[in-house]
Motif scaffolding. Structure first.
Motif, short mmCIF file in Angstrom:
data_model
loop_
_atom_site.label_atom_id
_atom_site.label_comp_id
_atom_site.label_asym_id
_atom_site.label_seq_id
_atom_site.Cartn_x
_atom_site.Cartn_y
_atom_site.Cartn_z
N UNK A 97 -20.70 -23.50 51.01
CA UNK A 97 -20.15 -23.46 52.36
C UNK A 97 -21.08 -24.23 53.30
N UNK A 98 -20.54 -25.27 53.91
CA UNK A 98 -21.35 -26.16 54.73
C UNK A 98 -20.83 -26.15 56.16
N UNK A 99 -21.74 -25.96 57.10
CA UNK A 99 -21.44 -26.14 58.51
C UNK A 99 -21.95 -27.50 58.93
N UNK A 101 -21.98 -30.71 62.14
CA UNK A 101 -21.59 -31.22 63.45
C UNK A 101 -20.55 -32.32 63.25
N UNK A 102 -19.79 -32.61 64.28
CA UNK A 102 -18.70 -33.57 64.16
C UNK A 102 -19.21 -34.96 63.76
N UNK A 103 -20.38 -35.34 64.27
CA UNK A 103 -20.91 -36.66 63.94
C UNK A 103 -21.22 -36.78 62.45
N UNK A 104 -21.73 -35.72 61.85
CA UNK A 104 -22.03 -35.75 60.41
C UNK A 104 -20.75 -35.82 59.58
N UNK A 105 -19.74 -35.06 59.99
CA UNK A 105 -18.46 -35.09 59.27
C UNK A 105 -17.85 -36.48 59.37
N UNK A 128 -17.04 -26.37 57.55
CA UNK A 128 -16.64 -25.89 58.87
C UNK A 128 -17.35 -26.73 59.92
N UNK A 129 -16.60 -27.24 60.86
CA UNK A 129 -17.15 -28.11 61.89
C UNK A 129 -17.38 -27.30 63.16
N UNK A 130 -18.54 -27.47 63.76
CA UNK A 130 -18.82 -26.73 64.98
C UNK A 130 -19.96 -27.34 65.77
N UNK A 131 -20.20 -26.77 66.93
CA UNK A 131 -21.31 -27.23 67.76
C UNK A 131 -22.61 -26.59 67.29
N UNK A 132 -23.71 -27.13 67.78
CA UNK A 132 -25.03 -26.76 67.26
C UNK A 132 -25.33 -25.26 67.37
#
Length: 282
Positions: A97-99, A101-105, A128-132
């Motif tokens: 399970x990886x969280x 940031x949008x830039x990395x995705x 899962x994409x999210x803010x820091x």
């Protein structure tokens, strides 16, 4: 009717020779000498009882029987390779399970997912994409195993995946009117890119105005393409419909930023460990 087994090694060399129409080129593909390839093809022709190649100048072309065998050879090799992977590949009990940031995705993750699919085809990945702030909380709670982010999280163990230059980006058709304040397209909350941009402009005493603010990277892209302004982002975000405007607009240079992989110390599943080892720089 008598049947004979077809040697897998002979079939692999046969496919290489058929696809390249040259024993010399095929020899490099299968790591053998040209003489060894010729000998293998003679052995295969002896097994099937017919000529598989005809000579055309300096090249080899498949005979009618060779064309028929090529289709079967590809299917046999594909099934052989599939069976081998199914038996030998590692089996993982749980997904990683990886969280992120949008830039990395948007930039790094496609490459890493491709690497994982090739190396560990049975490993499932949940992203899962999210803010820091949310990413740090999710990692702290154990809701995710790993986090990929550009923001610092000092409480977690980390490795730097990549350091990327940050540039000022605009849409390809963007034109700046010199008598106006610099139009900025920004994320509507605190983030490393927003912070470094405003600090650099303040040091340059450059006037700016927010022309578009959004909560998503997709919104940033849309605003840039619409010509609404400029934004600071890593060079990986540069596409054919955008341009770097640092020198054109006399903008201050921005520091590079690091994409980091975060994990909890001594608390990582086997799946997460395998994924981390795969993508971490060597």
């Amino acid at each position: 009717m008598e049947t004979r087994d077809l040697d897998m090694g002979l079939l692999r060399t046969f496919v290489a020779a058929a696809e390249r129409e040259s024993f010399a080129v095929a020899a490099a593909r299968v790591f053998r000498t040209q003489a060894a390839v010729s000998l293998q093809m003679q052995r295969l022709e002896a097994v099937v009882g017919c000529a598989l190649f005809t000579r055309v100048g300096r090249n080899k072309r498949l005979s009618d029987q060779g064309v028929r065998l090529l289709e079967y050879a590809r299917r046999i090799l594909s099934l052989n390779d599939e069976a081998y992977r199914a038996i030998t590949q590692e089996v993982f009990e749980s997904p990683v399970k990886i969280g992120a940031c949008a830039d990395a995705v948007d930039t790094l993750m496609p490459e890493y997912l491709e690497m994982c699919a090739e190396t560990y085809p049975s490993l499932r990945i949940d992203i899962q994409v999210g803010r820091s702030r949310w990413l740090a909380s999710a990692l702290r709670r154990g809701d995710v195993d790993l986090v990929v982010d550009v923001a610092p999280h000092e409480e977690f163990h980390h490795v730097v995946l990549r350091t990327s230059p940050v540039v000022w980006l605009a849409g390809a058709r963007f034109h700046y009117q010199q008598n106006l304040a610099l139009p900025l397209v920004l994320i509507d909350s605190a983030c490393p890119f927003r912070g470094m941009a405003l600090e650099a402009l303040a040091q340059q005493e450059r006037n700016w105005r927010p022309t578009f603010q959004t909560s998503t990277l997709a919104g940033i892209r849309a605003a840039l393409r619409a010509g609404l302004g400029i934004t600071p982002r890593t060079i990986e975000m540069l596409t054919s419909d955008m341009k770097v405007v640092d020198h054109e607009l006399g903008l201050p240079p921005l520091p590079s930023i690091g994409y980091r992989l975060y994990s909890r110390v001594n608390d990582c599943s086997e799946s997460a460990q395998k994924f981390s080892a795969l993508i971490a720089p060597r």
